[in-house]
Design an enzyme around this catalytic site. Structure first.
Site, short mmCIF file in Angstrom:
data_model
loop_
_atom_site.label_atom_id
_atom_site.label_comp_id
_atom_site.label_asym_id
_atom_site.label_seq_id
_atom_site.Cartn_x
_atom_site.Cartn_y
_atom_site.Cartn_z
N ARG A 173 3.74 11.32 28.29
CA ARG A 173 3.54 12.33 27.25
C ARG A 173 2.05 12.60 27.02
O ARG A 173 1.22 11.70 27.08
CB ARG A 173 4.19 11.87 25.94
N SER A 220 -31.23 37.45 -1.30
CA SER A 220 -29.82 37.41 -0.94
C SER A 220 -29.73 37.77 0.55
O SER A 220 -30.17 38.85 0.94
CB SER A 220 -29.02 38.39 -1.78
N MET A 276 1.08 21.30 25.45
CA MET A 276 0.90 20.52 26.68
C MET A 276 2.22 19.87 27.08
O MET A 276 3.22 20.03 26.39
CB MET A 276 -0.19 19.50 26.48
N ARG A 325 2.90 11.81 12.76
CA ARG A 325 1.61 12.52 12.61
C ARG A 325 1.62 13.22 11.26
O ARG A 325 2.68 13.42 10.66
CB ARG A 325 1.41 13.53 13.73
N GLY A 365 3.50 21.80 21.28
CA GLY A 365 4.13 22.53 22.37
C GLY A 365 3.17 23.06 23.43
O GLY A 365 3.58 23.74 24.36
N TYR A 389 -26.02 30.03 -4.21
CA TYR A 389 -24.65 30.53 -4.29
C TYR A 389 -24.27 31.26 -3.01
O TYR A 389 -25.13 31.63 -2.22
CB TYR A 389 -24.48 31.47 -5.49
N CYS A 424 -24.73 37.42 0.81
CA CYS A 424 -23.73 38.40 0.41
C CYS A 424 -23.11 39.11 1.61
O CYS A 424 -22.33 40.04 1.45
CB CYS A 424 -24.29 39.39 -0.59
N LYS A 469 -1.05 10.91 19.32
CA LYS A 469 0.21 10.23 19.60
C LYS A 469 -0.05 8.76 19.95
O LYS A 469 0.54 7.85 19.38
CB LYS A 469 0.89 10.93 20.77
N HIS A 526 -16.78 49.26 8.41
CA HIS A 526 -16.53 49.80 7.08
C HIS A 526 -15.12 49.46 6.60
O HIS A 526 -14.91 48.96 5.49
CB HIS A 526 -16.75 51.33 7.11
C1 PEP Z 1 -25.26 42.80 4.77
O1 PEP Z 1 -25.90 43.49 5.56
O2 PEP Z 1 -24.96 41.62 4.98
C2 PEP Z 1 -24.78 43.38 3.51
C3 PEP Z 1 -24.17 42.65 2.61
O3 PEP Z 1 -24.94 44.71 3.35
P1 PEP Z 1 -23.97 45.81 3.97
O4 PEP Z 1 -22.81 45.13 4.55
O5 PEP Z 1 -23.61 46.72 2.84
O6 PEP Z 1 -24.87 46.46 4.97
#
Ligand code: PEP
Ligand code: MG
Length: 931
Positions: free
Chosen positions: A115, A792, A126, A359, A124, A879, A859, A45, A476
């Site tokens: 202000r 990976s 503060m 802003r 909103g 990647y 991954c 501000k 899971h």
């Molecule tokens: C991991 O452990 O990051 C992975 C990709 O394998 P999972 O989640 O299947 O154990």
């Protein structure tokens, strides 16, 4: 007016604090000591008020107390640092000169607003105090000067309310009740209808409230009012809602707030006055149209507090056409100046327009994309890089899934961790099989479980959404649902599932099977009843922006996908390969699970091999579909990872049925079958299955399983190559911890792969690599790289093993840890760069010592989280791989990372690394057939 041109102060007060740092910055009459560039010091501000003042935009004069002053005040235990008050007084005196009035002057009183303003807007969160400077004398002066008694007393009653609420911590309802009573007494429909006498009476009553609640009279000295208000605004940084807001938005606590003190302008002077908020574009769609609300004869707080509903800006156009034209021109100027959509607060005082704030406007994800792209292409105001940086990567996820209508109003009965931003409405069901049955009858269902296991996958798939009371963001349920872009709320600790009674409880609410609920995946809220949902729409601008991200990013983006359908979805969203196929997900399904169980129950190698061979055609078919869907991009397939007991029925259920049959003594066949399963389950039982017989340990002890999987992969690859597609299988060994494990599994894989190549006569270039998910693997990565052709990082397990937090049980203590700031965020959602990230960095560095340009990816679930993607870019990953629905998010995050920190020409580039890979591979193993 004496103005300061540099950081050195002039005047009496500054002499008395000659050595104190500069804490206060003025803006008035076209000149200002601050600018947009001083956002961290002056808050959003304060810095923009200074900038607008210099631009010649009509801004009331004022000054800003810096965040440095806030820091010094806090460091001193909420006491002003030396020189601060003197500087405030010096600037107040300049402000008085600029405004031509004096604070506390009985005939020409100056009123100010006080202000808050942090470097990023926390709407909103503060506090603000308006009309400061009023007391029993100045109210008379104000009435006389404005010849408007009603107005003056209206300001005074507002001031006492706000000051009482913000500064003296009096519950605002104490004032509001009296206000309502006064309205009733006088028959006033709105606050604006209250006559002067009634307001005078209210002020007396309000002062009585102050006396009663705080045990002292309402402060009459304006300087004391000012000091107390500044303290209150400083302290509002620590208000519960502000602290929560920062935690949710991951903002640091030490930024602090600046305080702006500004001459009041009055929108409540009568029918030629008013106040409003406008946006230079539609913040919901991004459309380029002037958009906003205006309230005639009102002060800003009326809009914010929702006391009155604003009229469309067209009302201003009709009532005050000249003011509208001026506002329209200013909004264009501001947008052009800042080159971004602006959210502007304005007040009209007796036909004269003032701008109180500008802003960058908050906007929906869809609007952000549209504005960024249009400003870059059609309007040529910003370059592509700026456009890419303007969009919050995580927000893109919302554009790909159904979400709760933002207009919907509801009260949640419970909330959990938001695993995906998708929303769902459906009937509660507890049994996964029932979920499938109901879905077949076209009924929308929400599967509610304490937690899910691979056995529940069919039910999860059939359901619109999944709610679990346990589990974290890599449980899971979360991982699987995310892969499908399906609504999922996990770890809702307040939800107590009573499956046997077909209900769940959440606090005092009881929700029975069949009852409709809504899950808001974006917030993790659980709501009774059906809330309206809105469908995703992929706009042309979205596609355009993603195209730019692809061009700009040097870290590529792949997807985690287990089926041809997921692979196709991933491609649609722009994935250039699959970074993880979890083959165990293919083991479920009506036809397969009995064979998998036969394999596990096998008493000897022969029997196991027989069962394994029956699985081969299924696996091959899946791989064929995935290779076709992803050609010509690489596909990383991970060999079997989870412990075997996950594929057998639950021990508790088997035991129950077995005991029942035992007692009754009938159905001996089933009894014997259950007895065998029970015995096998007992043999497989592990105290710590996540650290047990899983990953490559399983493949090494039961080599038939990996042999079959490698054969299925290679036969599928040969077939798809035969169809004329380019196929690049990458066979990945899970949970490697030692060099010997890698060497052995590599040899096993090569042996079968070569066999298939020889049998089919097809040239398929494949590679064998490993997941790095055991800390030890990262530390011996240089030696593992002698046998692994790619790495990976499985950061789900790597996080689990580095912290020693079970990924399925973190929900038990995580909320407490976050609350107490023992963790900055869930390490399964946002990569812990200092610890887990360090292992990643070491793993890459050591791996590439052995094979320069080694292909490296991630991954774990972090592969789609923007801050983690940025980290992956910085440490030189080839990647990132994430769920299909996160692919656009990851591309944008990768592009932003490249813009912020370009990879050095000598840095790891994907193409170069692929070439290196081939070279190193050919020199080490000269036995692979070239494609
Ligand atoms: C991991 O452990 O990051 C992975 C990709 O394998 P999972 O989640 O299947 O154990
Ligand atoms: Mg893992």
């Amino acid at each position: 007016m004496p103005r300061t041109k540099s950081r050195s102060n002039t005047g009496r007060a500054s002499r008395s604090s000659a050595r104190a740092p500069k804490y206060v910055y003025a803006f008035a009459n076209g000149r200002a000591e601050g600018s947009s560039a001083m956002r961290d010091l002056l808050g959003g501000k304060g810095c923009e008020l200074a900038e607008m003042t210099k631009m010649g935009v009509p801004v009331p004069p004022g000054f800003t107390i810096s965040t440095e002053a806030w820091a010094a005040y806090n460091a001193a235990g909420k006491k002003y640092p030396a020189g601060l008050w003197e500087q405030v007084m010096a600037h107040l005196s300049r402000l008085q000169t600029a405004a031509g009035t004096r604070l506390g002057d009985a005939t020409r009183p100056l009123l100010v607003s006080v202000r808050s303003g942090a470097r990023v807007s926390m709407p909103g969160m503060m506090d603000t105090v308006l009309n400061l400077g009023l007391n029993d004398q100045t109210v008379l002066g104000l009435a006389q000067r404005t010849r408007n008694e009603r107005f003056a007393w209206d300001c005074y009653r507002r001031f006492i309310t706000l000051f009482g609420d913000v500064v003296l911590s009096i519950d605002r309802r104490a004032f509001d009740t009296l206000l309502d009573a006064a309205k009733q007494r006088t028959g006033a429909k709105t606050d604006a209808d209250l006559p002067a006498d009634a307001l005078k009476g209210l002020v007396a009553e309000f002062k009585g409230v102050v006396q009663e609640k705080v045990g002292r009279a309402f402060p009459q000295d304006p300087q004391e009012q000012l000091r107390l208000a500044i303290n209150a605004v400083f302290d509002s940084w620590w208000a519960r809602k502000a602290v929560d807001y920062r935690r949710i938005h991951r903002l640091p606590d030490d930024w602090g707030t600046a305080v702006t003190v500004m001459a009041m302008v009055f929108g409540n002077l009568g029918p030629t006055s008013g106040t409003g908020v406008c946006f230079s574009r539609d913040p919901s769609s991004g459309e380029r149209r002037f958009f906003g609300e205006f309230l005639v004869n009102a002060q800003g707080e009326d809009v914010v507090a929702g006391i009155r509903t604003g009229e469309h800006l067209d009302a201003l156009k009709t009532r005050m056409p000249a003011v509208y034209r001026k506002l329209n021109a200013i909004k264009d100027r501001l947008e052009l100046h800042y080159r971004d959509m602006q959210d502007i607060e304005f007040t009209v005082q007796d036909g004269k327009l003032f701008i109180l704030q500008t802003r960058s406007g908050k906007r929906t994800a869809a609007a952000a994309v549209r504005i960024a792209v249009e400003m870059s292409t059609k309007e040529k105001r910003i370059g592509r890089d700026t456009a890419l940086l303007r969009v919050e990567p995580a927000s893109l996820h919302q554009l790909l899934v159904k979400t709760v209508d933002p207009q919907a109003k509801y009260t949640a009965i419970a909330s959990g961790l938001p695993a995906t931003p998708a929303a769902a409405v459906g009937k509660v069901v507890f049994d996964p099989e029932k979920a499938v049955e109901m879905a077949l009858r076209q009924e929308a269902v929400i599967l509610v479980r304490p937690e899910t296991s691979p056995e529940d996958v069919a039910g999860m798939h059939a359901a619109q959404g999944v709610l679990t009371s346990r589990g974290g963001l890599t449980s899971h349920a979360a991982v699987v649902a995310r892969g499908w872009g399906k609504c999922c709320v996990v770890g809702a600790g307040d939800v107590v599932v009573e499956e046997e009674n077909h209900l769940f409880r959440a606090g005092r609410a009881v929700v029975r099977e069949g009852q409709v609920i809504t899950l808001n995946g974006a917030t993790g809220e659980v709501i009774v009843g059906a809330q309206p949902l809105v469908d995703p729409k992929l706009s042309d601008e979205f596609r355009e922006l993603l195209g730019w991200a692809h061009e700009r990013a040097t870290t590529r983006v792949r997807a985690n996908a287990d089926t041809p359908a997921d692979a196709a979805k991933a491609r649609e969203f722009g994935a250039v390969g699959i970074g993880l196929v979890r083959t165990e997900h293919m083991f479920f399904g009506d036809e397969r699970i009995p064979i998998v169980r036969e394999m596990i129950m096998a008493g000897d190698v022969q029997a196991r091999k027989k069962a394994v061979d029956k699985l081969l055609p299924f696996q091959r078919e899946d791989f064929i579909g995935i290779f076709r869907a992803m050609a010509p991009h690489p596909v990383t397939i991970r060999l079997l990872d989870p412990p075997l007991h996950e594929f057998l029925p639950k021990y508790k259920e088997v035991l129950e049925e077995y005991t029942r049959l035992d007692a009754r003594g009938f159905n001996p066949e089933r009894h014997a079958e259950l007895g065998a399963v029970k015995a096998r389950l007992e043999a497989l039982l592990e105290a710590n299955p996540m650290l047990g017989h899983r990953g490559c340990r399983l493949g090494i002890t039961f080599p038939e399983i990996y042999d079959m999987q490698v054969r299925a992969i290679m036969e599928a690859a040969c077939e798809v190559v035969g169809e004329g597609h380019r196929v690049e299988p990458e066979i990945m060994i899970p949970l490697t911890g030692t060099v010997a494990e890698m060497k052995l599994t590599r040899e096993m894989t090569d042996r079968v792969a070569q066999q298939v190549i020889a049998e089919t006569g097809k040239g398929v270039h494949y590679s064998v690599g490993t997941m790095i998910e055991v800390p030890r693997a990262a530390l011996v990565a240089d030696r593992i790289a002698q046998y692994a052709e790619f790495f990976s990082f499985g950061t789900n397990d790597l996080t689990q093993m580095t912290f020693g937090y079970s990924r399925d049980d973190i929900g038990k203590f995580l909320p407490f840890y976050l609350e107490k700031k023992l963790l900055p965020n869930d390490p399964f959602a946002v990569l812990d760069q200092a610890g887990v990230g360090e292992l990643v960095r070491i793993g890459i560095e050591r791996g590439r010592k052995t094979v320069s340009g080694l292909k490296v990816g991630i991954c774990g679930e972090h592969g789609g989280e923007p801050a983690s993607v940025e980290f992956c870019h910085r440490v030189g990953m080839t990647y990132v791989s994430c769920s299909p629905y996160m692919v656009p998010v990851a591309w944008l995050a990768a592009a932003q990372a490249e813009i912020k920190q370009p990879r050095s020409p000598g840095g790891v580039q994907p193409k170069a690394s692929r070439a290196n890979m081939k070279r190193s591979h050919m020199s080490r193993t000269n036995r692979r057939t070239k494609q």
